[in-house]
Design a protein around this motif. Structure first.
Motif, PDB file in Angstrom:
ATOM      1  N   TYR A  63       0.835  -1.221   0.031  1.00  0.00           N
ATOM      2  CA  TYR A  63      -0.056  -0.048  -0.063  1.00  0.00           C
ATOM      3  C   TYR A  63       0.901   1.328  -0.091  1.00  0.00           C
ATOM      4  N   ASN A  64       0.564   2.137  -1.034  1.00  0.00           N
ATOM      5  CA  ASN A  64       0.671   3.496  -0.613  1.00  0.00           C
ATOM      6  C   ASN A  64      -0.429   4.331  -1.379  1.00  0.00           C
ATOM      7  N   ASP A  65      -0.387   5.590  -1.158  1.00  0.00           N
ATOM      8  CA  ASP A  65      -1.585   6.584  -1.828  1.00  0.00           C
ATOM      9  C   ASP A  65      -1.004   7.081  -2.925  1.00  0.00           C
ATOM     10  N   MET A  66       0.394   6.955  -3.460  1.00  0.00           N
ATOM     11  CA  MET A  66       0.900   7.720  -4.643  1.00  0.00           C
ATOM     12  C   MET A  66       0.445   6.813  -5.789  1.00  0.00           C
ATOM     13  N   LEU A  67       0.490   5.414  -5.760  1.00  0.00           N
ATOM     14  CA  LEU A  67       0.279   4.628  -6.751  1.00  0.00           C
ATOM     15  C   LEU A  67      -1.373   4.584  -6.969  1.00  0.00           C
ATOM     16  N   PHE A  83      -5.747  -0.352  -1.399  1.00  0.00           N
ATOM     17  CA  PHE A  83      -5.230  -1.258  -0.492  1.00  0.00           C
ATOM     18  C   PHE A  83      -5.136  -0.689   1.153  1.00  0.00           C
ATOM     19  N   ASN A  84      -5.365   0.599   1.182  1.00  0.00           N
ATOM     20  CA  ASN A  84      -5.839   1.325   2.442  1.00  0.00           C
ATOM     21  C   ASN A  84      -6.866   0.497   3.182  1.00  0.00           C
ATOM     22  N   ARG A  85      -7.901   0.281   2.619  1.00  0.00           N
ATOM     23  CA  ARG A  85      -8.983  -0.358   3.492  1.00  0.00           C
ATOM     24  C   ARG A  85      -8.895  -1.949   3.401  1.00  0.00           C
ATOM     25  N   ALA A 103      -6.296  -5.117  -6.410  1.00  0.00           N
ATOM     26  CA  ALA A 103      -7.161  -4.113  -6.175  1.00  0.00           C
ATOM     27  C   ALA A 103      -8.072  -3.737  -7.395  1.00  0.00           C
ATOM     28  N   GLY A 104      -7.721  -4.241  -8.534  1.00  0.00           N
ATOM     29  CA  GLY A 104      -8.591  -3.877  -9.721  1.00  0.00           C
ATOM     30  C   GLY A 104      -8.128  -2.487 -10.548  1.00  0.00           C
ATOM     31  N   ASP A 155     -14.911  -5.978  -2.641  1.00  0.00           N
ATOM     32  CA  ASP A 155     -14.753  -6.202  -1.228  1.00  0.00           C
ATOM     33  C   ASP A 155     -15.027  -7.543  -0.643  1.00  0.00           C
ATOM     34  N   ALA A 156     -16.120  -8.094  -1.421  1.00  0.00           N
ATOM     35  CA  ALA A 156     -16.443  -9.452  -1.312  1.00  0.00           C
ATOM     36  C   ALA A 156     -15.360 -10.360  -1.572  1.00  0.00           C
TER      37      ALA A 156
END
Length: 603
Positions: A76-80, A86-88, A180-181, A257-258
């Motif tokens: 996880y990072n929120d730059m990619l 993946f944060n969740r 993550a899709g 999510d499922a």
């Protein structure tokens, strides 16, 4: 359906070639398995450290019961954009395994860089090496040895291969890869590419270019073209480490999510504590890698996987070579047209029937091993199905069973072209590979004088100066793993496309990489031996004649006397420092060749 004889022969060759190394690996995995869950052998102090920050209910389960404990290894990072969702995931995973009587902990994080950001920049020289850093970091995460199974959260170019290498180092544990899709569709890829060409030719402003790029890359999820990231997702499905149909479901949806929850539960259910023990070392056998190569060819996937698959396989004692890819390419038809091999993106591909249709059709025609162990159960047959939500509950049902758009997806019996388009080249310049699935047939052979450069910046300068006229083969050398980490040269694509559009015969030859989005320019890449090792590419001079022939599988110097020349040297001092490159000197000094996976792990 009878197995295709070439698939059978290639697989048998891989098994025979790998007999000793694979046998030794499996012995190590059995020894690790036989010790049982390691946290039971930890000291009380060690266990207290491991559980100190856990939820009170999880802490009690870990300390007093034999509840399974799931490792989460996250990129996880929120730059990619591909990794921001993946944060969740950790909370979704924890809740899912608690409902199954288990526990889950984030074992560790691994770095994840974006080749789109670093393309043409100094940071790209760390890109390939980041794969091995990821493998090392994931191994550190799992080294606490308190886990019964693992889930791996990663999507993009080097991240999935690095995580697979680490997963095989802990191959006695089950593992499920949770994607993550892809982001939803934005500006069509062909319009984006056209704007890049206009900017390179001075026909568009930077503001216009920026507007087009932002409209294309616009939200969370994987970039929607079929590059390395989405090729990774395809491989995880073909090789049985994803749940069926998980690859191309958009982020932050109920279905995604499922699938995340079920993937976590499935990983824990496959542990040695249950009745369906399915470790990674069992899933990733020689047949699984052969299936992955077939998938790569059938989809027209990324050339980067010609390196990554070899490194991934070697981590499990399996030895692949480029001839395996070429032989399977000859009998694997190209079934998909996804940008840059067509106009559609991966969302359109998924809607047309996607991987479920492809796997089913390839199975029906004997082009996949059907009985490989998978995390989905029932061998690869389970991967013909697609996930759906019914009353909020995840189910799998039969897919369409046919292509819903024959401009994007076709059956084996009516493909876009009869072969997959990954070609091994060999000749007096050495060995190389070429992806021709998006290259027009009239460009499969190029014979022309060379212009030799030691950097992609020098190519751009020559283009701006108007020097690249007439038929030309652009040679960019000292781009191999030992020289500067083997960066992609994708930023040259607009320039080369302009030259080809002018009617010039043009090709690229390099000991570097091109891109997961390699397109319409014939590109002989990963040349071995590389220039840094004194390969023939280091002996070329401007005006020498090369012949690149994808049909014949050859890469030859036609000028006499080249082999008698002393190899050129290059001033690489600028590549040794800045953006962290000084920290990777030991990688450059020890890395193996592209033919053996360009890895520091004994390649």
């Amino acid at each position: 359906m009878t197995l295709n004889p070439v698939l059978e022969r290639v697989t048998d060759n891989i098994i025979a070639r790998s007999e000793q190394t694979r046998g030794a690996y499996l012995q190590r995995m059995e020894a690790a398995r036989s010790k049982g869950p390691s946290r039971a052998h930890l000291s009380c102090s060690g266990q207290a450290h491991a559980y100190a920050a856990a939820d009170p209910g999880d802490k009690a389960a870990l300390a007093t019961t034999d509840a399974g404990n799931l490792a989460i290894v996250t990129a996880y990072n929120d730059m990619l954009s591909a990794h921001q969702p993946f944060n969740r995931f950790p909370e979704l995973i924890r809740d899912a395994v608690r409902s199954a009587g288990g526990t889950a902990q984030v074992a560790g994080g691994v770095p994840a860089m974006c080749d789109g950001v670093t393309q043409g920049e100094a940071g790209m020289e760390l890109s390939l090496f980041s794969r091995d850093v990821i493998a090392l970091a994931a191994s550190v995460a799992l080294s606490h040895d308190t886990f019964d199974a693992a889930v791996f959260l990663g999507v993009c170019d080097k991240i999935v291969p690095g995580l697979v290498i680490a997963a095989q180092a802990f191959g006695h544990l089950p593992a499920v890869f949770l994607p993550a899709g892809p982001m939803t569709s934005g500006l069509p890829n062909d319009e984006k590419a056209l704007m890049r060409q206009k900017f390179a030719a001075g026909e568009a402003t930077r503001a216009e270019l920026m507007q087009a790029e932002m409209a294309s890359y616009h939200g969370p999820g994987t970039c929607t073209f079929y590059g390395t990231a989405n090729s990774n997702q395809m491989l995880m499905e073909f090789m049985g480490l994803h749940l069926p149909g998980a690859s191309f479901v958009n982020p932050n949806t109920d279905l995604r999510d499922a699938l995340t929850r079920e993937g976590a539960r499935r990983a824990l259910s496959l542990s040695a504590q249950g009745n369906n023990y399915t470790p990674v070392c069992k899933v990733l056998d020689e047949r699984a890698f052969a299936n992955g190569i077939v998938g790569l060819n059938a989809t027209g996937g990324s050339t980067n996987l010609l390196i990554h698959l070899i490194a991934m396989a070697r981590a499990g004692g399996i030895i692949l070579d480029w001839q395996d890819f070429s032989a399977l390419s000859d009998v694997t038809p190209l079934m998909a047209r996804v940008y840059p091999n067509g106009l559609a993106d991966v969302n359109h591909f998924h809607a047309a029937g996607g991987l479920g249709y492809m796997i089913g059709n390839l199975l029906e025609n004997g082009l996949l091993h059907p009985d490989t162990p998978t995390v989905g159960g029932d061998g690869l047959h389970a991967y013909r199905q697609e996930p759906v939500l019914k009353d909020g509950t995840l189910h799998w049902q039969d897919g369409a069973g046919r292509s819903l758009n024959d401009k994007i997806l076709r059956p084996v019996t009516d493909p876009f072209q009869p072969s997959g388009g990954l070609v091994r080249l060999a000749g007096s310049l050495g060995t190389a590979v070429m992806k021709i699935s998006a290259v027009a047939p009239e460009h499969h052979t190029v014979e022309a004088p060379v212009r030799v450069f030691d950097s992609q910046e020098a190519v751009k300068d020559a283009f701006k100066a108007g020097e690249l006229t007439g038929d030309v083969i652009i040679v960019v050398r000292f781009q191999g793993p030992k020289a500067n980490g083997m960066p992609e040269l994708h930023s040259l694509t607009p320039i080369l496309s302009i030259l080809q559009g002018r009617g010039q015969k043009v090709a690229l030859v390099t000991d570097g990489r091109m891109s997961g989005a390699s397109g319409k320019i014939p590109s002989a890449i990963h040349v071995c031996p590389e220039a840094m090792e004194g390969g023939a590419i280091a002996r070329l001079r401007d005006g020498d004649i090369l012949r690149v022939d994808a049909g014949a599988g050859t890469l030859n110097i036609l000028t006499d006397g080249v082999a008698d020349r002393a190899p050129a040297t290059a001033d690489l001092s600028a590549n040794q420092f800045g953006v962290g490159r000084e920290l990777f000197a030991s990688f450059r000094n020890t890395v193996g060749s592209a033919e053996t996976g360009a890895t520091i792990f004994g390649g």
